[in-house]
Design a protein around this motif. Structure first.
Motif, PDB file in Angstrom:
ATOM      1  N   GLU A   1       0.826  -1.203   0.000  1.00  0.00           N
ATOM      2  CA  GLU A   1       0.000   0.000   0.000  1.00  0.00           C
ATOM      3  C   GLU A   1       0.866   1.262   0.000  1.00  0.00           C
ATOM      4  O   GLU A   1       0.618   2.215  -0.743  1.00  0.00           O
ATOM      5  CB  GLU A   1      -0.914  -0.014   1.227  1.00  0.00           C
ATOM      6  CG  GLU A   1      -1.843   1.165   1.336  1.00  0.00           C
ATOM      7  CD  GLU A   1      -2.719   1.095   2.565  1.00  0.00           C
ATOM      8  OE1 GLU A   1      -3.285   2.138   2.931  1.00  0.00           O
ATOM      9  OE2 GLU A   1      -2.834   0.016   3.162  1.00  0.00           O
ATOM     10  N   LYS A   2       1.914   1.236   0.820  1.00  0.00           N
ATOM     11  CA  LYS A   2       2.805   2.400   0.923  1.00  0.00           C
ATOM     12  C   LYS A   2       4.028   2.289   0.029  1.00  0.00           C
ATOM     13  O   LYS A   2       4.785   3.254  -0.106  1.00  0.00           O
ATOM     14  CB  LYS A   2       3.240   2.574   2.377  1.00  0.00           C
ATOM     15  CG  LYS A   2       2.080   2.814   3.339  1.00  0.00           C
ATOM     16  CD  LYS A   2       2.576   2.894   4.780  1.00  0.00           C
ATOM     17  CE  LYS A   2       1.405   3.119   5.725  1.00  0.00           C
ATOM     18  NZ  LYS A   2       1.838   3.171   7.149  1.00  0.00           N
ATOM     19  N   GLN A   3       4.257   1.102  -0.557  1.00  0.00           N
ATOM     20  CA  GLN A   3       5.414   0.851  -1.421  1.00  0.00           C
ATOM     21  C   GLN A   3       6.736   1.113  -0.696  1.00  0.00           C
ATOM     22  O   GLN A   3       7.672   1.714  -1.238  1.00  0.00           O
ATOM     23  CB  GLN A   3       5.328   1.683  -2.700  1.00  0.00           C
ATOM     24  CG  GLN A   3       4.274   1.204  -3.677  1.00  0.00           C
ATOM     25  CD  GLN A   3       4.599  -0.177  -4.248  1.00  0.00           C
ATOM     26  OE1 GLN A   3       5.636  -0.380  -4.881  1.00  0.00           O
ATOM     27  NE2 GLN A   3       3.714  -1.141  -4.009  1.00  0.00           N
ATOM     28  N   ILE A   4       6.793   0.657   0.547  1.00  0.00           N
ATOM     29  CA  ILE A   4       8.015   0.796   1.337  1.00  0.00           C
ATOM     30  C   ILE A   4       8.283  -0.505   2.077  1.00  0.00           C
ATOM     31  O   ILE A   4       7.426  -1.385   2.171  1.00  0.00           O
ATOM     32  CB  ILE A   4       7.918   1.951   2.353  1.00  0.00           C
ATOM     33  CG1 ILE A   4       6.783   1.687   3.351  1.00  0.00           C
ATOM     34  CG2 ILE A   4       7.749   3.294   1.650  1.00  0.00           C
ATOM     35  CD1 ILE A   4       6.736   2.663   4.507  1.00  0.00           C
ATOM     36  N   PHE A   5       9.508  -0.611   2.636  1.00  0.00           N
ATOM     37  CA  PHE A   5       9.852  -1.720   3.513  1.00  0.00           C
ATOM     38  C   PHE A   5      10.439  -1.142   4.794  1.00  0.00           C
ATOM     39  O   PHE A   5      10.962  -0.028   4.813  1.00  0.00           O
ATOM     40  CB  PHE A   5      10.849  -2.680   2.846  1.00  0.00           C
ATOM     41  CG  PHE A   5      12.256  -2.145   2.759  1.00  0.00           C
ATOM     42  CD1 PHE A   5      13.188  -2.400   3.759  1.00  0.00           C
ATOM     43  CD2 PHE A   5      12.651  -1.366   1.676  1.00  0.00           C
ATOM     44  CE1 PHE A   5      14.487  -1.901   3.683  1.00  0.00           C
ATOM     45  CE2 PHE A   5      13.946  -0.861   1.591  1.00  0.00           C
ATOM     46  CZ  PHE A   5      14.868  -1.131   2.590  1.00  0.00           C
ATOM     47  N   LYS A   6      10.371  -1.924   5.861  1.00  0.00           N
ATOM     48  CA  LYS A   6      10.903  -1.501   7.142  1.00  0.00           C
ATOM     49  C   LYS A   6      11.261  -2.720   7.967  1.00  0.00           C
ATOM     50  O   LYS A   6      10.481  -3.678   8.027  1.00  0.00           O
ATOM     51  CB  LYS A   6       9.859  -0.667   7.898  1.00  0.00           C
ATOM     52  CG  LYS A   6      10.214  -0.320   9.338  1.00  0.00           C
ATOM     53  CD  LYS A   6      11.300   0.733   9.419  1.00  0.00           C
ATOM     54  CE  LYS A   6      11.546   1.144  10.886  1.00  0.00           C
ATOM     55  NZ  LYS A   6      12.634   2.146  10.980  1.00  0.00           N
ATOM     56  N   CYS A   7      12.447  -2.706   8.574  1.00  0.00           N
ATOM     57  CA  CYS A   7      12.803  -3.754   9.519  1.00  0.00           C
ATOM     58  C   CYS A   7      12.663  -3.167  10.921  1.00  0.00           C
ATOM     59  O   CYS A   7      13.346  -2.195  11.260  1.00  0.00           O
ATOM     60  CB  CYS A   7      14.226  -4.264   9.302  1.00  0.00           C
ATOM     61  SG  CYS A   7      14.693  -5.490  10.552  1.00  0.00           S
ATOM     62  N   PHE A   8      11.802  -3.769  11.723  1.00  0.00           N
ATOM     63  CA  PHE A   8      11.587  -3.287  13.078  1.00  0.00           C
ATOM     64  C   PHE A   8      12.594  -3.878  14.058  1.00  0.00           C
ATOM     65  O   PHE A   8      12.501  -3.632  15.262  1.00  0.00           O
ATOM     66  CB  PHE A   8      10.153  -3.604  13.516  1.00  0.00           C
ATOM     67  CG  PHE A   8       9.139  -2.814  12.742  1.00  0.00           C
ATOM     68  CD1 PHE A   8       8.762  -1.555  13.158  1.00  0.00           C
ATOM     69  CD2 PHE A   8       8.590  -3.321  11.563  1.00  0.00           C
ATOM     70  CE1 PHE A   8       7.843  -0.808  12.431  1.00  0.00           C
ATOM     71  CE2 PHE A   8       7.667  -2.587  10.827  1.00  0.00           C
ATOM     72  CZ  PHE A   8       7.291  -1.328  11.264  1.00  0.00           C
ATOM     73  N   GLY A   9      13.572  -4.619  13.494  1.00  0.00           N
ATOM     74  CA  GLY A   9      14.659  -5.141  14.326  1.00  0.00           C
ATOM     75  C   GLY A   9      15.886  -4.263  14.274  1.00  0.00           C
ATOM     76  O   GLY A   9      16.381  -3.785  15.294  1.00  0.00           O
ATOM     77  N   CYS A  10      16.368  -4.001  13.037  1.00  0.00           N
ATOM     78  CA  CYS A  10      17.590  -3.199  12.885  1.00  0.00           C
ATOM     79  C   CYS A  10      17.312  -1.767  12.450  1.00  0.00           C
ATOM     80  O   CYS A  10      18.212  -0.932  12.432  1.00  0.00           O
ATOM     81  CB  CYS A  10      18.560  -3.866  11.904  1.00  0.00           C
ATOM     82  SG  CYS A  10      17.964  -3.954  10.190  1.00  0.00           S
ATOM     83  N   GLY A  11      16.067  -1.481  12.060  1.00  0.00           N
ATOM     84  CA  GLY A  11      15.698  -0.112  11.741  1.00  0.00           C
ATOM     85  C   GLY A  11      15.841   0.304  10.299  1.00  0.00           C
ATOM     86  O   GLY A  11      15.409   1.395   9.914  1.00  0.00           O
ATOM     87  N   VAL A  12      16.413  -0.539   9.443  1.00  0.00           N
ATOM     88  CA  VAL A  12      16.598  -0.167   8.042  1.00  0.00           C
ATOM     89  C   VAL A  12      15.247  -0.101   7.333  1.00  0.00           C
ATOM     90  O   VAL A  12      14.324  -0.850   7.648  1.00  0.00           O
ATOM     91  CB  VAL A  12      17.542  -1.168   7.336  1.00  0.00           C
ATOM     92  CG1 VAL A  12      16.898  -2.536   7.229  1.00  0.00           C
ATOM     93  CG2 VAL A  12      17.950  -0.667   5.959  1.00  0.00           C
ATOM     94  N   GLY A  13      15.119   0.823   6.383  1.00  0.00           N
ATOM     95  CA  GLY A  13      13.873   0.947   5.633  1.00  0.00           C
ATOM     96  C   GLY A  13      14.079   1.746   4.367  1.00  0.00           C
ATOM     97  O   GLY A  13      15.155   2.303   4.136  1.00  0.00           O
ATOM     98  N   GLY A  14      13.044   1.799   3.539  1.00  0.00           N
ATOM     99  CA  GLY A  14      13.151   2.558   2.301  1.00  0.00           C
ATOM    100  C   GLY A  14      12.168   2.075   1.261  1.00  0.00           C
ATOM    101  O   GLY A  14      11.183   1.405   1.565  1.00  0.00           O
ATOM    102  N   ASN A  15      12.468   2.401  -0.005  1.00  0.00           N
ATOM    103  CA  ASN A  15      11.614   2.005  -1.116  1.00  0.00           C
ATOM    104  C   ASN A  15      12.283   0.911  -1.934  1.00  0.00           C
ATOM    105  O   ASN A  15      13.303   0.342  -1.521  1.00  0.00           O
ATOM    106  CB  ASN A  15      11.257   3.224  -1.972  1.00  0.00           C
ATOM    107  CG  ASN A  15      12.510   3.938  -2.485  1.00  0.00           C
ATOM    108  OD1 ASN A  15      13.512   3.310  -2.792  1.00  0.00           O
ATOM    109  ND2 ASN A  15      12.447   5.261  -2.559  1.00  0.00           N
ATOM    110  N   ALA A  16      11.736   0.625  -3.100  1.00  0.00           N
ATOM    111  CA  ALA A  16      12.270  -0.459  -3.930  1.00  0.00           C
ATOM    112  C   ALA A  16      13.709  -0.198  -4.352  1.00  0.00           C
ATOM    113  O   ALA A  16      14.546  -1.112  -4.379  1.00  0.00           O
ATOM    114  CB  ALA A  16      11.380  -0.655  -5.161  1.00  0.00           C
ATOM    115  N   ILE A  17      14.022   1.052  -4.663  1.00  0.00           N
ATOM    116  CA  ILE A  17      15.381   1.375  -5.124  1.00  0.00           C
ATOM    117  C   ILE A  17      16.380   1.252  -3.980  1.00  0.00           C
ATOM    118  O   ILE A  17      17.455   0.659  -4.145  1.00  0.00           O
ATOM    119  CB  ILE A  17      15.422   2.787  -5.733  1.00  0.00           C
ATOM    120  CG1 ILE A  17      14.557   2.845  -6.993  1.00  0.00           C
ATOM    121  CG2 ILE A  17      16.859   3.188  -6.068  1.00  0.00           C
ATOM    122  CD1 ILE A  17      14.389   4.244  -7.574  1.00  0.00           C
ATOM    123  N   THR A  18      16.017   1.810  -2.818  1.00  0.00           N
ATOM    124  CA  THR A  18      16.958   1.734  -1.702  1.00  0.00           C
ATOM    125  C   THR A  18      17.146   0.302  -1.216  1.00  0.00           C
ATOM    126  O   THR A  18      18.219  -0.065  -0.730  1.00  0.00           O
ATOM    127  CB  THR A  18      16.494   2.639  -0.541  1.00  0.00           C
ATOM    128  OG1 THR A  18      15.129   2.349  -0.215  1.00  0.00           O
ATOM    129  CG2 THR A  18      16.602   4.095  -0.917  1.00  0.00           C
TER     130      THR A  18
END
Length: 546
Positions: A56-73
């Motif tokens: 829905e938001k077209q993002i990813f997020k790891c709630f363990g290490c904190g990394v996140g971003g979009n498809a390119i990142t």
């Protein structure tokens, strides 16, 4: 991949056209949970999924290490690419053609473009190595796949590249000297497929010449971020989630030739944390296939430790003594494929290897193992306990020994000399040397916490060395043995040390005995020894069961 320059408007348009779930699914197995998708995070070790992708938001997020971003990142971080390279990769994965106006027009792109032309030039001279390649069993198709070549003397005059580019690629020095003249040339591909450097192998038998020389690091080539063969192996690695890690260029080349298309090697050095970090993004099952000598075993332990830190339990494809993947691929290719395709779990390889060592070498090998698995004490205590339990049971090693021999596991491996010798073991060795009190029992070196004590005891008892001979024949033991002999222990302290070591030895034997009467007898002796009644040892040594 080149260094494209993309305006923000294009990036926005691209992201509006791609589906992050499709992109991430190319690398990870996603599981739908409600409106989102989850997976184990590829950027840090974990057992419970904390990595979430939101379509829905077209993002990813790891709630363990904190990394996140979009498809390119995500692709940028996962594949260790520059941002422009990641943009191009996302477009490729989505089947979106890049507009023609985005050209590779900067200096780095020019160097990468010229690198491939230089490699093609060297490859065009490959006919001069026909006999050499034939003798090494390298087929023409394999030479083409890896763009192997030959550097004739005077190549710098024939190559139509600027001196600045030639220096950046590492084929000439600052003064213009040719690095690779009259050597076999191995182009080094970036993970995206650009030729960014070269390696040259000597063709003569002149021992004064280095066997291999490599381009120095540059703006486009970093050794600790580059794995040889990764570009040629990438498709197979992504498909199988497995990589076979070897030591040298020709190990990679020969494995590919016999059909093992997921082999990679570090760049002329030991595998680094960065190499492992990169591989861990792609690989669930790393397979270590290092040389079958003692140095190869040591390298296997070290590499295994790096993978364990990243939460990847390695497997080992053990080479026969004196063999490596390159040599075995020519003599017994089917045997090599069998070994690589059926690797041993790391802990099974450790036990199989250790049982073949004599006592002195076994102690050192197990200490290296202790250092390799030490990070698991924090990263995965459950697996650490399993490893320690298996090895302790197999070799009658006190579980505490593993902690003592890996006290600073996040730092460089300590030398044996830095591991303190417990006072009880100092008193024991002093008593043996001075023979003020008789100690008739033979004990296993594994009962000692210090590897130095184990080594000194083995030399004194089994090899028949005197303490003076030990110091002259084994200089690394001279200081600690002198320290022990200068230590001030009373007869009662030595007697107490003898009893404590004897108790450890009898408890070790007790674990192996099945007869009920024998077990009862040993337990009675242990009780007496714990009372410091050393006389029972003489009775013990007269028994045939011991």
């Amino acid at each position: 991949m080149g260094n494209y320059k993309f305006p923000p408007s294009f990036i926005q348009e691209l992201l509006s056209r791609v589906d992050i779930v499709d992109i991430v699914s190319h690398y990870l197995t996603l599981k739908q949970v409600g409106r989102n998708f989850t997976a184990l995070c590829p950027f840090h070790p974990e057992k419970t999924p904390s990595f979430v992708v939101s379509p829905e938001k077209q993002i990813f997020k790891c709630f363990g290490c904190g990394v996140g971003g979009n498809a390119i990142t995500f692709v940028e971080k996962y594949e260790n690419l520059s941002f422009p390279e990641a943009v191009k990769r996302v477009a490729e994965l989505s089947g979106i053609e890049l507009p023609t106006e985005f050209k590779e027009d900067d200096a780095l792109s020019k160097i990468e473009e010229e690198g491939y032309k230089v490699a093609e030039y060297f490859h065009s001279k490959i006919s001069q190595l026909k006999d050499y390649l034939q003798n090494r069993g390298i087929e023409e198709s394999t030479a083409s796949r890896f763009l192997l070549g030959y550097a004739p003397r005077g190549y710098s005059r024939e190559l139509k590249v600027s001196r600045e580019t030639a220096r950046e690629l590492g084929i000439i020095s600052e003064s213009g000297k040719e690095f690779f003249a009259e050597r076999l040339i191995i182009p080094i591909f970036s993970h995206g497929g650009k030729v960014v450097a070269f390696a040259g192998r000597v063709l003569s038998n002149d021992s004064k010449l280095p066997k291999y020389i490599n381009s120095p690091e540059s703006s486009v080539f970093k050794k600790n971020s580059t794995l040889y063969g990764f570009y040629q192996s990438k498709e197979e690695i992504l498909k199988t989630r497995t990589a076979v890690v070897v030591e040298g260029y020709f190990d990679v080349i020969s494995l590919h030739q016999i059909g093992v298309r997921n082999a990679v090697a570090p760049m002329g050095t030991s595998i680094t944390e960065n190499h492992v970090r990169i591989l861990s993004r792609y690989v669930e099952k790393p397979v270590l296939a290092f040389d079958g000598d003692s140095a190869g075993k040591k390298a296997t332990l070290r590499a295994a430790g790096l993978f364990l830190v990243k939460g990847k339990e390695p497997f080992v494809a053990p080479m026969p003594e004196g063999e490596d993947p390159d040599s075995l691929s020519h003599s017994l290719p089917e045997k090599l494929k069998e070994i690589v395709n059926s690797p041993l779990p790391f802990i099974d390889w450790v036990i199989d290897s250790a049982v073949k060592f004599p006592d002195l070498e076994k102690s050192h090998f197990l200490r290296e193992f202790a250092n390799a698995i030490a990070p698991l004490r924090l990263a995965n205590p459950f697996l650490y306990k399993i490893y320690v339990s298996k090895v302790s049971a197999q070799f009658d090693v006190d579980p505490a020994w593993f902690k003592v021999n890996a006290p600073n596991f996040r730092k460089k491996e300590d030398s044996e000399e830095s591991v303190p010798v417990p006072p009880v073991e100092k008193a024991f060795i002093k008593g043996l040397v001075e023979r003020k009190i008789e100690f008739p029992l033979e004990v296993s070196p594994n009962v000692f916490l210090s590897p130095l004590t184990a080594k000194i005891y083995t030399l004194l008892k089994n090899a028949g060395f005197s303490h003076l001979t030990v110091q002259s024949e084994f200089p690394e033991l001279a200081s600690v043995l002198s320290e022990i002999l200068f230590s001030d222990f009373t007869d009662d302290e030595i007697r107490s040390a003898f009893c404590r070591i004897a108790v450890k030895e009898l408890k070790r034997r007790l674990r192996k005995i099945e007869d009920v009467d024998e077990k009862r007898y040993l337990r009675q002796l242990i009780v007496e020894l714990e009372k410091k009644n050393l006389d029972v040892l003489r009775e013990l040594c007269d028994k045939t069961l011991i």
